[in-house]
Design a protein around this motif. Sequence first.
Motif, mmCIF file in Angstrom:
data_model
loop_
_atom_site.group_PDB
_atom_site.id
_atom_site.type_symbol
_atom_site.label_atom_id
_atom_site.label_comp_id
_atom_site.label_asym_id
_atom_site.label_seq_id
_atom_site.Cartn_x
_atom_site.Cartn_y
_atom_site.Cartn_z
ATOM 1 N N ARG A 75 1.026 -1.334 0.002
ATOM 2 C CA ARG A 75 -0.084 0.151 0.073
ATOM 3 C C ARG A 75 0.915 1.236 0.173
ATOM 4 N NH1 ARG A 75 -4.315 -0.912 4.389
ATOM 5 N NH2 ARG A 75 -5.123 -3.023 3.813
ATOM 6 N N HIS A 76 1.967 1.210 0.347
ATOM 7 C CA HIS A 76 2.832 2.401 0.580
ATOM 8 C C HIS A 76 3.981 2.343 -0.334
ATOM 9 C CE1 HIS A 76 0.285 3.596 3.860
ATOM 10 N NE2 HIS A 76 0.404 2.373 4.413
ATOM 11 N N ILE A 77 5.021 1.301 -0.231
ATOM 12 C CA ILE A 77 6.085 1.701 -1.043
ATOM 13 C C ILE A 77 5.970 1.215 -2.435
ATOM 14 C CG2 ILE A 77 8.502 0.464 -1.608
ATOM 15 C CD1 ILE A 77 8.621 -0.486 1.600
ATOM 16 N N LEU A 78 5.186 0.510 -2.763
ATOM 17 C CA LEU A 78 4.991 0.207 -4.331
ATOM 18 C C LEU A 78 4.367 1.318 -5.074
ATOM 19 C CD1 LEU A 78 4.039 -3.744 -4.416
ATOM 20 C CD2 LEU A 78 6.181 -2.460 -4.907
ATOM 21 N N PRO A 79 3.169 1.819 -4.561
ATOM 22 C CA PRO A 79 2.591 2.796 -5.446
ATOM 23 C C PRO A 79 3.343 4.104 -5.450
ATOM 24 C CG PRO A 79 1.101 2.094 -3.520
ATOM 25 C CD PRO A 79 2.626 1.581 -3.514
ATOM 26 N N VAL A 120 7.056 -6.966 -8.466
ATOM 27 C CA VAL A 120 8.458 -6.729 -9.305
ATOM 28 C C VAL A 120 8.210 -5.470 -10.063
ATOM 29 C CG1 VAL A 120 9.864 -7.616 -11.081
ATOM 30 C CG2 VAL A 120 9.092 -9.248 -9.278
ATOM 31 N N SER A 121 7.114 -5.439 -10.923
ATOM 32 C CA SER A 121 7.122 -4.280 -11.830
ATOM 33 C C SER A 121 6.714 -3.039 -10.943
ATOM 34 C CB SER A 121 5.885 -4.401 -12.758
ATOM 35 O OG SER A 121 4.682 -4.117 -12.388
ATOM 36 N N GLY A 122 6.038 -2.963 -9.714
ATOM 37 C CA GLY A 122 5.939 -1.925 -8.767
ATOM 38 C C GLY A 122 7.218 -1.306 -8.245
#
Length: 217
Positions: A75-79, A120-122
Amino acid sequence: MAGKSICCLVASPRRDGNSSLLAAALAEGAAAAGHSVETLFVDDFVTGFLRDCRTCRGADKTCSIDDRYGELLQRHILPADAVAIATPIYWYGLPAQLKCVFDRLVCYTSRSHPEAERVVSGLGGKRYALLLASEESSYGMSVGIVQQVSDFCRYTHAALVAMLNAVGNRRGEIARDPSGPLVQARRIGRDMFALRATDYRIDTPRSSTVWPREVTS
Ligand SMILES: Cc1cc2nc3c(=O)[nH]c(=O)nc-3n(C[C@H](O)[C@H](O)[C@H](O)COP(=O)(O)O)c2cc1C
């Protein structure tokens, strides 16, 4: 530059310590430049070490460690467009809770994890900044941390665009560091998406000039 998002991870357990001061300065600079910043304390999310994934994963192949790591990551790092890490140096390296943020990626990026492709893509293509706080000022002390984060960035097609080392021990003491780390942190927040980040290969096409002629300072 249009407003972007920064996830700022504070890796000290001290809420009012030097790392959180660096994080606040970075957030101030970023907000002034129109970016949004979420500042999070790693130990609110991560309380468990990596285990043997083969025996630890649930039947659906997700991580079964009962803490908020998955929430922090998904919810926080990937976006986020960029990640800032504000951390004390512990025993010449990363605090264990921050090392865990990296270690536990292994479960979420493993091919059997149902969200692996998205994770991986995030992770790819982000900008990172590393803000260190330490009692000592020896340059060698930060080498291991910088090396790890820099290799992590290379591995995930990301870029480490800024790094500073503030010197202080007592809570808030870095504000008196004559090198002005809080001013630097504000500047890093402001320029997070404009800082030059190059990592050439021998055949990378490029000009031999780095800066446009009109830039003098
Ligand atoms: C467990 C522990 C290990 C530490 N190891 C080092 C070290 O190796 N080198 C150093 O310069 N300072 C070391 N320090 C001091 C902290 O890096 C320093 O006080 C820092 O400003 C703390 O940041 P904080 O206020 O965000 O927690 C250590 C502190 C602790 C609690």
